[in-house]
Design an enzyme around this catalytic site. Structure first.
Site, short mmCIF file in Angstrom:
data_model
loop_
_atom_site.label_atom_id
_atom_site.label_comp_id
_atom_site.label_asym_id
_atom_site.label_seq_id
_atom_site.Cartn_x
_atom_site.Cartn_y
_atom_site.Cartn_z
N HIS A 87 6.16 -9.11 23.11
CA HIS A 87 6.32 -8.77 21.70
C HIS A 87 7.48 -7.78 21.52
CE1 HIS A 87 2.77 -10.72 19.94
NE2 HIS A 87 2.20 -10.50 21.11
N LYS A 93 8.13 -0.40 1.15
CA LYS A 93 8.23 0.91 0.51
C LYS A 93 9.42 1.72 0.99
CE LYS A 93 5.32 2.83 -1.70
NZ LYS A 93 5.07 3.00 -3.16
N GLU A 102 8.83 -6.91 18.84
CA GLU A 102 8.75 -6.21 17.56
C GLU A 102 7.99 -4.89 17.63
OE1 GLU A 102 5.16 -9.05 17.51
OE2 GLU A 102 7.17 -8.94 18.37
N GLY A 126 0.28 -15.34 17.98
CA GLY A 126 -0.98 -15.78 17.39
C GLY A 126 -2.08 -15.75 18.43
N SER A 171 4.98 4.28 -14.19
CA SER A 171 3.79 5.06 -13.82
C SER A 171 4.15 6.47 -13.39
CB SER A 171 3.05 4.35 -12.68
OG SER A 171 3.80 4.45 -11.48
N GLY A 172 5.41 6.66 -12.98
CA GLY A 172 5.81 7.93 -12.42
C GLY A 172 5.88 7.91 -10.91
N GLY A 173 5.42 6.80 -10.31
CA GLY A 173 5.50 6.65 -8.87
C GLY A 173 6.86 6.16 -8.42
N VAL A 174 7.01 6.04 -7.11
CA VAL A 174 8.29 5.64 -6.52
C VAL A 174 8.70 4.25 -7.01
CG1 VAL A 174 9.52 5.21 -4.36
CG2 VAL A 174 7.78 7.00 -4.47
N ASP A 175 7.78 3.30 -6.95
CA ASP A 175 8.12 1.90 -7.19
C ASP A 175 8.60 1.67 -8.62
OD1 ASP A 175 7.03 1.77 -4.65
OD2 ASP A 175 5.08 1.10 -5.38
N SER A 176 7.81 2.12 -9.59
CA SER A 176 8.19 1.87 -10.99
C SER A 176 9.44 2.64 -11.36
CB SER A 176 7.03 2.22 -11.93
OG SER A 176 6.73 3.60 -11.90
N ALA A 177 9.62 3.85 -10.80
CA ALA A 177 10.81 4.64 -11.11
C ALA A 177 12.08 3.96 -10.59
CB ALA A 177 10.68 6.04 -10.53
N CYS A 184 5.80 -14.92 21.91
CA CYS A 184 4.43 -15.05 22.40
C CYS A 184 3.90 -16.46 22.13
CB CYS A 184 3.55 -13.96 21.80
SG CYS A 184 1.93 -13.78 22.61
N TYR A 185 2.92 -16.61 21.24
CA TYR A 185 2.40 -17.95 20.92
C TYR A 185 3.52 -18.86 20.44
CZ TYR A 185 -0.50 -21.60 18.78
OH TYR A 185 -1.06 -22.80 18.43
#
Length: 525
Positions: free
Chosen positions: A174, A380, A176, A60, A228-234, A87-88
């Site tokens: 850090h 994603k 990460e 932070g 929708s035809g996108g990755v997520d909805s499919a 860190c913080y």
């Protein structure tokens, strides 16, 4: 308040104002351990209600001794749950437990070599000197009682410590970020050795957990999915289909805001491979009418979200009528909501509302469905992995992300049929040339944006023009939480620009967006 760590629980990343809190959660997941981000305003009791396996305190920008700085309740260290401070968070842990934190006068930013005095549990496998990424002006000068100092640096008398008996660990750097080459090793040491986790959170385990959860939620009711035809909805549809089979009907809303060829791809790629029942609703006029005269992006998103739901309500009635049976009410709506959608829409206490995603912050208050969102906790790339495990066609799994509101939020200004046709033509050219150049696997996505209310002077055919600019926004990312602009070869950009200005008469200028995220979001609206 002593508790036993739950090996099946999440690793909670407590956000103390860090720009990297989401990245910490991602790195934990890369170690095959489920994690989620929670705000520092949560009480220790609320955190423990999650039955966590471990807790990580993020970095932070504040100083722990400043008035109003995010604080850490010391009770968290007596709760019997392993804790890692970064860190913080490392400094907050040290101060809360009786250590000394002060300004050193020597700030450390960027690449910093630390001397490893003892490897202990946290730094097992480390060489005597380790390159790390630092970002601090304060430092821990004395470790709390019971802690073993593991590392030091020129600006950090105590750069890492641990109390193995209480499973409390901390590092000033850090781990990460990729600029700390051994950072992931330190995180895995904490998770595997310090906490005792197995690292068995995989796409297969996600599918098994979600199938069980969907069946428990849905029972024998009918379900519709916003496809929708996108990755997520499919992927969401494939997951729900595996859980409840023919109780699912997918609904694709052709709202007129799609790119060229989208509807055909849904029918060709997804339906052919899964056999799912699909209803296509032509609602172009409905959406254009609702968006007429609207220029504010948040208002656009909320209108699109509202109209989607109204169409799904109509589609639900259609499903019941076609079934011709009693007791076939559609009670559930499946959405491909992802974790970044929730975060950017202000989901969760303490989260800023960056923009309302149509399927989160844009939903109407009088929603008649119960939502089924099996991907809500995933990034994603994790969704793509689940999709591949489910057998979703690669043509869909590997697709570049496309927003649910579609081209409606890629037109800066009012959405009209003419402007949509113009943008569709420019977008199709850009996509074709990026594909021809073999860049689809390198670019996360390339929004093509029409600045509809901006015009610029040009010269075409020896005459003066006053046309629209088109913006190319190619970006590279892993999860859409952060992104950098993609360095597309000049010759590819030149070809896209030439084709658009030659083939789309209303456009006389093509520009390139070279902004990272943050500060800019991937989409313009």
């Amino acid at each position: 308040m002593t508790n036993t760590p739950n090996p099946d629980g999440p690793v909670l990343v407590v956000d103390l104002g860090a720009q990297y809190a989401q990245l910490i959660a991602r790195r934990v997941r890369e170690a095959r351990v489920f994690s989620e981000v929670v705000p520092h305003t949560w009480s220790v009791e609320r955190m423990l209600e999650k039955k966590p396996a471990a807790i990580i305190l993020s970095g932070g920008p504040s100083s722990v001794y400043e008035e109003g700085a995010p604080s850490v309740d010391p009770a968290i260290f007596d709760a019997g749950i392993p804790v890692l401070g970064i860190c913080y968070g490392f400094q907050a842990m040290a101060q809360a437990l009786g250590g000394t934190v002060a300004r050193t006068g020597t700030r450390e930013y960027g690449g910093t070599d630390v001397a490893i005095d003892r490897t202990g549990t946290l730094l097992a496998g480390s060489p005597p000197t380790q390159t790390t990424w630092m970002s601090h002006g304060d430092a821990v000068h004395a470790a709390p009682a019971g802690f073993e100092v593991l590392a030091t640096s020129p600006g950090s008398p105590v750069a890492a410590f641990e109390d193995r008996n209480r499973a409390l660990f901390g590092v000033q750097w850090h781990p990460e970020v990729k600029h700390s080459p051994l950072g992931q090793k330190a995180l895995e040491n904490f998770l595997y050795e310090g906490v005792g986790l197995a690292g068995d959170w995989t796409p297969g385990s996600v599918i098994a957990d979600q199938v069980a959860a969907i069946r428990a939620q849905v029972g024998d009711a009918r379900v519709i999915c916003a496809l929708s035809g996108g990755v997520d909805s499919a992927v969401a549809a494939a997951l729900v289909q595996r859980a409840v089979g023919d109780q699912l009907t997918c609904v694709h809303v052709d709202h007129g805001l799609m790119r060229a060829g989208e509807v055909e791809q849904i029918e060709r790629d997804f339906v052919d491979s899964t056999g799912v029942r699909l209803i296509v609703r032509d609602e172009k006029e409905r959406f254009l009418t609702a968006l007429a005269g609207v220029t504010d992006p948040e208002t656009k998103r909320k209108i699109i979200g509202r109209e989607f739901i109204r169409v799904f309500e109509d589609a639900a009635r259609q499903v019941v009528e076609e079934a011709g049976e009693s007791g076939t009410e559609v009670k559930f709506l499946v959405q491909g909501t992802l974790y970044p959608d929730v975060v950017e829409s202000g989901g969760g206490e303490g989260a800023a509302n960056i923009k309302s995603h149509h399927n989160v912050g844009g939903l109407p208050e009088d929603l008649q469905f119960e939502l089924v969102e099996p991907l809500r906790d995933l990034f994603k790339d994790e969704v793509r992995a689940v999709g591949r495990e489910l057998g979703v066609p690669e043509e869909i799994v590997a697709r570049q992300p496309f927003p649910g509101p579609g081209l409606g939020i890629r037109i800066v200004g009012e959405v009209t049929a003419e402007r949509l046709d113009l943008l569709r033509a420019a977008d199709a050219i850009a996509r074709a040339e990026l594909t021809a150049a073999g860049l689809d696997g390198e670019i996360w996505q390339c929004p093509v944006v029409l600045l509809a209310d901006v015009r610029s002077v040009g010269v075409q055919g020896d005459g003066r023009t006053y046309g629209h600019p088109i913006v190319l926004r190619p970006v590279s990312s892993e999860d859409a939480m952060t992104a950098d602009w993609s360095r597309v070869p000049y010759e590819v950009l030149a070809k896209i620009s030439t084709r658009i200005t030659n083939e789309v008469p209303e456009v006389n200028r093509v520009v390139l967006d070279v902004t990272s995220k943050p500060p800019g979001t991937i989409e313009w609206e």
